[in-house]
Scaffold this motif. Structure first.
Motif, PDB file in Angstrom:
ATOM      1  N   HIS A   1      37.494  33.891  43.154  1.00 23.40           N
ATOM      2  CA  HIS A   1      37.520  35.345  42.999  1.00 23.40           C
ATOM      3  C   HIS A   1      38.198  36.051  44.171  1.00 23.40           C
TER       4      HIS A   1
ATOM      5  N   GLU B   1      40.722  39.119  42.835  1.00 25.49           N
ATOM      6  CA  GLU B   1      40.560  40.525  43.214  1.00 25.49           C
ATOM      7  C   GLU B   1      41.898  41.254  43.346  1.00 25.49           C
TER       8      GLU B   1
ATOM      9  N   PHE C   1      36.510  43.682  36.319  1.00 28.43           N
ATOM     10  CA  PHE C   1      35.370  43.111  37.033  1.00 28.43           C
ATOM     11  C   PHE C   1      34.052  43.760  36.623  1.00 28.43           C
TER      12      PHE C   1
ATOM     13  N   ARG D   1      31.579  41.917  32.767  1.00 30.42           N
ATOM     14  CA  ARG D   1      31.202  40.543  33.103  1.00 30.42           C
ATOM     15  C   ARG D   1      30.487  39.879  31.933  1.00 30.42           C
TER      16      ARG D   1
ATOM     17  N   PRO E   1      34.114  37.830  35.304  1.00 30.07           N
ATOM     18  CA  PRO E   1      34.900  38.986  34.867  1.00 30.07           C
ATOM     19  C   PRO E   1      35.786  38.611  33.685  1.00 30.07           C
TER      20      PRO E   1
END
Length: 347
Positions: free
Chosen positions: A76, A80, A87, A90, A105
């Protein structure tokens, strides 16, 4: 690509993550929450990266890394920076063939990089060490096994989309002066048939035009309960590597990193990696027991029965993120001392 002549016989390196200082993130756990935010967090990540370099150099490690200090998680930390992922949306998923559940996500649109992902820490590390520098990225197969899909509708198509983004970042890292770029693919040990097919094809897409040495790390996971319990079900011999190592040997990847010490991997599988540099896991990340130099040297010696000495790199089985910092530091020292002992005995 054989190892640089500037390195000693049996050079040492880290698998990837190192424990974070307690002032940066909550210690002794994966997904550790950050202690700071904003500019203070960015500065603290820089400080931790420099500290990780210093600790590796003090331990005698030859090919150092950033310790993944600026990332909360090895997958992750890359995601990002990717557009097309929600995100907030989920989904609970079984990952690694349902070995454990994770809140993942969701991919909701075409994938694009918003910007370079790891330029800050790579350039910082490059400016502060004269040693060879290694940097890790998540592999395409492992990414698609750690994220929900509401856009592509096909794991292979999505993996190739991620591979294209990884290629952008890998080219950038090479331009930043990174010597070794490693893709972490623990999913290869779970989906062995796919690994030998589209898994390696996706890695080839990720390394297109990358001037640095390329590596793939394939282990049995961090020393956390879910992985330890899974290993207990694998029987007296772990032969997962055997199923895709011939395809890796024929691939364009330069190095293969694997788990050896205290595992049930038959050392004979290493002969299937003919022509590759092999990163031998000689430090166990699932125990706090500190290896002796003799124990590390013994693992290296076993590997020389199947891999030419000049192609062996001494490494850890996996990352050390959930480990106590003092124990990780002692294990790194044991790794360097064990490699030196092996050099003395076998060089």
């Amino acid at each position: 690509m054989s190892l640089s002549a500037a390195l000693p016989l049996f050079p040492t390196t880290v698998a990837g993550s190192l424990p974070k200082p307690s002032w940066l993130a909550e210690p002794n756990k994966l997904w550790a929450p950050w202690r700071l935010q904003g500019d203070a967090l960015a500065d603290a990540k820089d400080d931790a990266t420099l500290l990780a370099l210093k600790e590796q150099e003090d331990a005698g490690i030859d090919i150092v890394g950033d310790g993944e200090q600026a990332r909360q998680h090895f997958v992750h930390g890359f995601l990002e920076a990717v557009e097309g992922i929600d995100f907030e949306r989920r989904v609970e998923m079984g990952i690694r063939a349902d070995r454990y559940k994770a809140m993942c996500p969701t991919v909701t649109g075409p994938l694009r990089l918003r910007s370079r992902v790891h330029a800050r820490e790579a350039r910082l590390a490059r400016a502060h060490t004269r040693k060879q520098l290694k940097f890790t990225l998540p592999g395409p197969m492992t990414i698609v096994d750690t994220i929900a899909d509401a856009h592509y509708g096909d794991r292979v198509t999505m993996a190739m989309a991620f591979a294209a983004l990884l290629n952008e970042e890998a080219r950038g890292l090479a331009a930043d002066g990174v010597d070794v770029i490693q893709f972490d693919e623990p999913a290869f040990n779970v989906y062995m048939d796919d690994a030998a097919g589209w898994g390696i094809a996706a890695l080839h897409r990720a390394i297109e035009g990358v001037s640095a040495t390329t590596a793939v790390h394939i282990c049995y996971g961090y020393g956390i309960p879910a992985n330890i319990e899974w290993k207990a079900t694998l029987g007296g011999e772990w032969r997962q590597y055997e199923k895709f190592f011939p395809a890796l040997a024929a691939s364009r990847i330069d190095q293969v990193s694997l788990e050896c010490i205290n595992s049930h991997v038959p050392m004979s599988v290493l002969k299937l990696l003919d022509g590759k540099d092999v990163l031998i896991g000689a430090i166990d990340v699932a125990t706090d027991k500190i290896e002796t130099p003799d124990e590390v040297a013994a693992v290296i010696a076993q590997a020389t029965d199947y891999v030419p000495k000049e192609r062996i790199v001494a490494c850890a089985n996996c990352g050390m993120a959930p480990m106590r910092r003092d124990i990780a530091a002692k294990k790194l020292t044991a790794l360097a001392q064990g490699a030196a002992l092996a050099r003395e005995k076998l060089g």
